[in-house]
Write a protein that holds these residues in place. Structure first.
Motif, PDB file in Angstrom:
ATOM      1  N   ASP A  92      12.844   2.596  83.709  1.00  0.00           N
ATOM      2  CA  ASP A  92      12.452   1.366  83.009  1.00  0.00           C
ATOM      3  C   ASP A  92      13.660   0.660  82.401  1.00  0.00           C
ATOM      4  OD1 ASP A  92       9.793   1.750  83.647  1.00  0.00           O
ATOM      5  OD2 ASP A  92       9.253   2.553  81.669  1.00  0.00           O
TER       6      ASP A  92
ATOM      7  N   LYS B 132      16.721  -6.924  85.507  1.00  0.00           N
ATOM      8  CA  LYS B 132      15.962  -8.164  85.359  1.00  0.00           C
ATOM      9  C   LYS B 132      16.645  -9.128  84.396  1.00  0.00           C
ATOM     10  CE  LYS B 132      11.481  -6.194  86.465  1.00  0.00           C
ATOM     11  NZ  LYS B 132      10.219  -5.696  85.910  1.00  0.00           N
TER      12      LYS B 132
ATOM     13  N   SER C  69      15.633  -0.942  85.247  1.00  0.00           N
ATOM     14  CA  SER C  69      14.882  -2.093  85.741  1.00  0.00           C
ATOM     15  C   SER C  69      14.997  -3.272  84.776  1.00  0.00           C
ATOM     16  CB  SER C  69      13.419  -1.704  85.944  1.00  0.00           C
ATOM     17  OG  SER C  69      12.667  -2.795  86.370  1.00  0.00           O
TER      18      SER C  69
END
Length: 86
Positions: A60, A67, A63
């Motif tokens: 997470d 992003k 990621s």
């Protein structure tokens, strides 16, 4: 550049594909932490301390970093489709 930090034993215990064991048996060579020393990057953009968080939390964080810092939502959709243009 991404860096991971963590105890060798933790990394080996989490290795679901058996890469550390294969490296110990000599099936893999030049494997960080087994037959070559792991060299930490001098100035990584993100460091994941895997001793202190779960694998899902690590994924997470990576990621989220991608992003926010590297890819826009449009770029992610293009990559998912296998193109490099949005």
């Amino acid at each position: 550049m991404t860096s991971k930090s963590g105890d060798f034993k933790v990394c080996a215990a989490r290795d679901s594909q058996g890469h550390y064991e294969k490296a110990r048996r000599g099936e893999f060579t030049f494997f960080s932490g087994v037959d070559v020393e792991y060299e930490e990057p001098v100035n990584p953009e993100i460091t994941i301390e895997i001793d202190h968080i779960s694998l899902n939390d690590a994924a997470d964080r990576i990621s989220s970093f991608l992003k926010k810092k590297i890819l826009s939502g449009k770029d992610i959709k293009a990559l998912a489709k296998g193109t490099d243009k949005a």
